[in-house]
Write an enzyme that holds these catalytic residues in place. Structure first.
Site, PDB file in Angstrom:
ATOM      1  N   GLY A 145    -125.109  47.296  60.109  1.00  0.00           N
ATOM      2  CA  GLY A 145    -125.767  46.282  59.341  1.00  0.00           C
ATOM      3  C   GLY A 145    -124.008  45.734  58.428  1.00  0.00           C
ATOM      4  O   GLY A 145    -124.083  46.646  57.147  1.00  0.00           O
ATOM      5  N   TYR A 146    -123.609  44.822  59.215  1.00  0.00           N
ATOM      6  CA  TYR A 146    -122.353  44.329  58.058  1.00  0.00           C
ATOM      7  C   TYR A 146    -122.919  43.293  57.744  1.00  0.00           C
ATOM      8  O   TYR A 146    -122.775  43.428  56.511  1.00  0.00           O
ATOM      9  CB  TYR A 146    -121.915  43.774  59.085  1.00  0.00           C
ATOM     10  CG  TYR A 146    -120.660  45.253  60.580  1.00  0.00           C
ATOM     11  CD1 TYR A 146    -120.999  46.611  60.039  1.00  0.00           C
ATOM     12  CD2 TYR A 146    -119.408  44.640  60.796  1.00  0.00           C
ATOM     13  CE1 TYR A 146    -120.391  47.316  59.533  1.00  0.00           C
ATOM     14  CE2 TYR A 146    -118.945  45.821  61.339  1.00  0.00           C
ATOM     15  CZ  TYR A 146    -119.335  46.999  61.094  1.00  0.00           C
ATOM     16  OH  TYR A 146    -118.376  48.582  61.102  1.00  0.00           O
TER      17      TYR A 146
ATOM     18  N   SER B 280    -128.755  42.838  65.012  1.00  0.00           N
ATOM     19  CA  SER B 280    -129.843  42.610  66.872  1.00  0.00           C
ATOM     20  C   SER B 280    -130.286  44.207  66.898  1.00  0.00           C
ATOM     21  O   SER B 280    -129.890  45.007  66.556  1.00  0.00           O
ATOM     22  CB  SER B 280    -128.229  42.671  67.343  1.00  0.00           C
ATOM     23  OG  SER B 280    -127.843  41.541  67.361  1.00  0.00           O
TER      24      SER B 280
ATOM     25  N   GLU C  37    -115.789  47.365  69.659  1.00  0.00           N
ATOM     26  CA  GLU C  37    -116.396  46.476  69.870  1.00  0.00           C
ATOM     27  C   GLU C  37    -115.236  45.829  71.197  1.00  0.00           C
ATOM     28  O   GLU C  37    -116.083  45.619  72.007  1.00  0.00           O
ATOM     29  CB  GLU C  37    -116.647  46.066  69.017  1.00  0.00           C
ATOM     30  CG  GLU C  37    -117.459  44.457  69.076  1.00  0.00           C
ATOM     31  CD  GLU C  37    -117.924  43.903  67.987  1.00  0.00           C
ATOM     32  OE1 GLU C  37    -119.594  43.242  68.303  1.00  0.00           O
ATOM     33  OE2 GLU C  37    -117.231  43.908  67.035  1.00  0.00           O
TER      34      GLU C  37
END
Length: 392
Positions: free
Chosen positions: A129-130, A163, A246
């Site tokens: 949730g960015y 996503s 990431e």
């Protein structure tokens, strides 16, 4: 830089390659090489649990939390062999590669015990949730708010491009927890259960027909006070560390998938005669060179063990691979010609190539647009000043 592997590492490669090939040729042959992330979700969950059962799910984690204490070289090897075997994209990539390492780095022992076993076992799928409608690539500008009420954090706001949110059990959310704060200050990092009345997910249909991304609405959504990772107001620090993860070992697996895609383009060019075109040959050679340069850059990036220091390799990697894959998609279309118009047919040999073109349209946007990446390179990598607002 050492680019080779020891005899012990090569023995590890043989072990994991043998296991992966056995699974992809046997019980999970039906999901080998499927290109779309939203296909065969129940089987992908079974695959996550099979990885966990044989302790291949999160090999870089400590053994106490379901990992193998694998060295960096072994993690690189597994990522490469995973892609080489044609194993499906991990449906719990966010949990294993992002949420898990961040919890290991910032979580309390109680938080590790609460969240890590379900990630390692493939029981809980995570999403991120960015991004928000007004803060896609500018995380410091998030408007989602969190307030403390009756021992819970109560969250209101909207996230976008989430996503696999429609298949996820958990979400980590960056929210503004200090009233009146701006920019990176006053943010907090919350771990939230997706299965609650305050969270609504709406899939977003993409041009390739999938609905991998979603809008996520949080209305009086709640999580306990102890579901905050790090201290209140430290959300920016935690979020930036997560982005460093990431750009970790999984980039090597990503590149092996790129290798498979480029090989498919080359095979198509040889089959239909386009390989005889000198311009096509030159573009294929440029793609090959670009892929090899990416590998060396990723190895250089992985050699940096200080997650607080985002060096030039890490700053440039996103724009490098996203631009390369966008160009690969265009090359695939030019190789196929009119045949590219029949993508999606189960009987079409090169059906995966048009999907590369369609999906790569988003590569230069999500995770930070190319424009934002150039700003980061200029400001953080080159030390250039930000021009004051209002100047022309």
């Amino acid at each position: 830089m050492k680019l080779g592997f020891s005899a012990e590492d090569e023995a590890f490669r043989a072990e994991c390659a043998g296991w992966l090939q056995m699974q992809m040729a046997g019980p999970f042959a039906d999901i080998r090489g499927i290109p779309n992330l939203c296909d065969e979700i129940p089987r992908r969950k079974e695959w996550e649990q099979q990885l966990a059962a044989d302790r291949w799910s999160c090999i870089g984690w400590p053994a106490a939390w379901g990992g193998r204490d694998a060295t960096l070289a072994q993690q690189v090897i597994f990522a490469e062999e995973y892609a080489r075997a044609g194993a499906p994209n991990r449906i719990n990539h966010i949990g294993v590669e992002l949420a898990g390492p961040t919890i290991l780095a910032f979580g309390s022992e109680a938080q590790k015990a609460q969240y890590l076993p379900d990630i390692a076992a493939g029981r809980k799928i995570w999403c991120q949730g960015y991004s928000e409608p007004g803060a896609g690539s500018d995380l410091a500008n998030v408007k989602t708010r969190a307030r403390m009420e009756d021992g819970d954090w109560v969250v209101d706001g909207q996230k976008v491009w989430t996503s696999l949110a429609h298949y996820s059990d958990m979400i980590f959310v960056v929210a503004r927890s200090e009233e009146g704060s701006k920019g990176p200050k006053g943010l907090s990092f919350l771990l939230m259960d997706m299965d609650q009345p305050g969270i609504e997910v709406r899939p977003i249909r993409q041009i390739n027909g999938e609905a991998e991304f979603n809008e996520t609405f949080l209305t009086e959504a709640r999580c306990p006070a102890d579901a905050m990772l790090g201290a209140a107001g430290d959300g920016w620090k935690v979020a930036m560390a997560l982005l460093a993860f990431e750009r970790g070992v999984s980039t090597l697996g990503q590149q092996m998938q790129f290798r498979n895609e480029l090989d498919a383009v080359i095979a198509a060019a040889r089959t239909n005669g386009k390989a005889a075109d000198p311009i096509i040959r030159q573009r294929i050679a440029q793609a090959e060179i670009g892929l090899r340069l990416m590998r060396y850059g990723a190895l250089r990036m992985l050699s940096n063990t200080d997650l607080s220091d985002i060096d030039g390799a890490a700053l440039t990697y996103k724009i490098q691979w996203a631009t390369w894959r966008r160009d690969l998609g265009e090359l695939a279309m030019d190789v196929l010609g009119q045949e590219a118009e029949i993508a999606g047919s189960d009987h079409y040999e090169w059906g995966v190539l048009p999907n590369i073109y369609l999906y790569s349209r988003s590569d230069t946007i999500y995770g930070g647009t190319n424009q934002i990446q150039r700003n980061l390179i200029a400001e953080r990598g080159l030390g250039m000043p930000r021009e004051p607002r209002g100047n022309s």
